[in-house]
Scaffold this motif. Structure first.
Motif, PDB file in Angstrom:
ATOM      1  N   LYS A 191      24.083  20.343   1.879  1.00 43.09           N
ATOM      2  CA  LYS A 191      23.327  19.297   1.703  1.00 43.09           C
ATOM      3  C   LYS A 191      21.822  19.686   2.366  1.00 43.09           C
ATOM      4  N   LYS A 192      21.718  20.580   3.300  1.00 40.81           N
ATOM      5  CA  LYS A 192      20.463  20.897   3.698  1.00 40.81           C
ATOM      6  C   LYS A 192      19.874  22.171   2.899  1.00 40.81           C
ATOM      7  N   ALA A 193      20.605  22.631   1.806  1.00 43.59           N
ATOM      8  CA  ALA A 193      20.076  23.349   0.777  1.00 43.59           C
ATOM      9  C   ALA A 193      19.702  22.730  -0.177  1.00 43.59           C
ATOM     10  N   GLY A 194      19.900  21.327  -0.229  1.00 45.14           N
ATOM     11  CA  GLY A 194      19.855  20.458  -1.382  1.00 45.14           C
ATOM     12  C   GLY A 194      20.571  20.870  -2.579  1.00 45.14           C
ATOM     13  N   ASP A 195      21.674  21.309  -2.281  1.00 44.87           N
ATOM     14  CA  ASP A 195      22.675  21.550  -3.163  1.00 44.87           C
ATOM     15  C   ASP A 195      23.549  20.264  -3.831  1.00 44.87           C
ATOM     16  N   THR A 196      23.442  19.873  -5.020  1.00 51.65           N
ATOM     17  CA  THR A 196      23.931  18.818  -5.584  1.00 51.65           C
ATOM     18  C   THR A 196      25.015  19.325  -6.685  1.00 51.65           C
ATOM     19  N   GLY A 197      25.302  20.336  -6.898  1.00 53.16           N
ATOM     20  CA  GLY A 197      25.986  21.009  -7.830  1.00 53.16           C
ATOM     21  C   GLY A 197      27.412  20.694  -7.718  1.00 53.16           C
ATOM     22  N   PRO A 198      28.183  21.456  -8.701  1.00 54.69           N
ATOM     23  CA  PRO A 198      29.744  21.300  -8.558  1.00 54.69           C
ATOM     24  C   PRO A 198      30.316  21.905  -7.441  1.00 54.69           C
ATOM     25  N   LEU A 199      29.809  22.942  -6.897  1.00 52.46           N
ATOM     26  CA  LEU A 199      30.399  23.544  -5.440  1.00 52.46           C
ATOM     27  C   LEU A 199      30.126  22.358  -4.380  1.00 52.46           C
ATOM     28  N   ALA A 200      29.119  21.702  -4.187  1.00 49.98           N
ATOM     29  CA  ALA A 200      28.629  20.661  -3.154  1.00 49.98           C
ATOM     30  C   ALA A 200      30.050  19.638  -3.626  1.00 49.98           C
ATOM     31  N   ILE A 201      29.966  19.264  -4.654  1.00 44.74           N
ATOM     32  CA  ILE A 201      30.911  18.194  -5.277  1.00 44.74           C
ATOM     33  C   ILE A 201      32.341  18.422  -4.736  1.00 44.74           C
ATOM     34  N   GLY A 202      32.661  19.986  -5.105  1.00 45.04           N
ATOM     35  CA  GLY A 202      34.040  20.236  -4.738  1.00 45.04           C
ATOM     36  C   GLY A 202      34.325  20.214  -3.352  1.00 45.04           C
ATOM     37  N   PHE A 203      33.286  20.712  -2.527  1.00 47.92           N
ATOM     38  CA  PHE A 203      33.596  20.674  -1.016  1.00 47.92           C
ATOM     39  C   PHE A 203      33.797  19.290  -0.674  1.00 47.92           C
ATOM     40  N   ASN A 250      35.388  23.617   8.964  1.00 49.61           N
ATOM     41  CA  ASN A 250      34.649  24.451   8.294  1.00 49.61           C
ATOM     42  C   ASN A 250      34.173  24.078   6.884  1.00 49.61           C
ATOM     43  N   LEU A 251      34.769  23.019   6.447  1.00 50.45           N
ATOM     44  CA  LEU A 251      34.463  22.226   5.113  1.00 50.45           C
ATOM     45  C   LEU A 251      33.419  21.501   5.492  1.00 50.45           C
ATOM     46  N   ASP A 252      33.388  20.705   6.638  1.00 55.11           N
ATOM     47  CA  ASP A 252      32.313  19.726   6.910  1.00 55.11           C
ATOM     48  C   ASP A 252      30.826  20.805   7.246  1.00 55.11           C
ATOM     49  N   ARG A 253      30.929  21.738   7.803  1.00 55.66           N
ATOM     50  CA  ARG A 253      29.966  22.890   7.887  1.00 55.66           C
ATOM     51  C   ARG A 253      29.457  23.251   6.644  1.00 55.66           C
ATOM     52  N   ALA A 254      30.415  23.454   5.589  1.00 55.24           N
ATOM     53  CA  ALA A 254      30.040  23.868   4.374  1.00 55.24           C
ATOM     54  C   ALA A 254      29.231  22.880   3.768  1.00 55.24           C
ATOM     55  N   LEU A 255      29.820  21.658   3.690  1.00 54.16           N
ATOM     56  CA  LEU A 255      29.175  20.482   3.180  1.00 54.16           C
ATOM     57  C   LEU A 255      27.722  20.344   3.717  1.00 54.16           C
TER      58      LEU A 255
END
Length: 166
Positions: A81-93, A72-77
């Motif tokens: 990535k697909k959404a282009g999120d490079t913010g703190p949430l993506a870094i946290g995951f 599930n963590l891998d799916r969230a990551l």
């Protein structure tokens, strides 16, 4: 017949026979004791080996359950990535998944490295379907659906894959 020979003592003969008989019983008892000792040592060795194997793989069911959370963590990551999120949430995951893998690695859990183009290995991969793939040889992996894992030298979970058909 010479008269200088001592007379034969029949008691000495029966005494010798009795001693021989006791010696045979003692030798038989010693042989039985050695067999029992060898059986005991073999049982002890097998028990120690079984204990070592049990220690080595004791966390298998727990780790298998935790792999779902890692998936599930891998799916969230991947979604981030697909959404282009490079913010703190993506870094946290990403940091959490990395830490999770480090903890598992310290306890003998490693990923089965699988990527498209690898040869299908039924001992390490589970094929869920086949599909034609012009750029990949038949019997080779087209897509990895979920990563596989080893616990020491034992397959904990095979990698779930799609295989190229002929």
């Amino acid at each position: 017949m010479p008269d200088d020979l001592p007379p034969i003592d029949l008691n000495a003969t029966s005494e010798a026979d009795e001693l021989r008989s006791k010696l045979e019983v003692a030798e038989r008892d010693l042989a039985n004791h050695k067999l029992k000792l060898a059986d005991y040592e073999n049982s002890r060795r097998r028990l120690l080996q079984a204990t070592e194997v049990e220690k080595k793989y004791f966390a298998e069911s727990l780790v298998r359950d935790l792999l779902t959370a890692l998936d599930n963590l891998d799916r969230a990551l991947d979604a981030a990535k697909k959404a282009g999120d490079t913010g703190p949430l993506a870094i946290g995951f990403s940091a959490t998944a990395s830490q999770f893998l480090d903890v598992l690695r310290r306890h003998g859990v490693t990923r089965i490295e699988t990527k498209p183009g690898d040869a299908f290995d039924p001992n390490r991969h589970e094929a869920v379907m086949q599909q034609p793939a012009p750029d990949i040889e038949p019997g080779h992996i087209v897509q990895v659906l979920s990563q596989g894992f080893l616990l020491h030298d034992r397959v904990l979970r095979p990698a779930t894959v799609i295989v190229a058909s002929a």
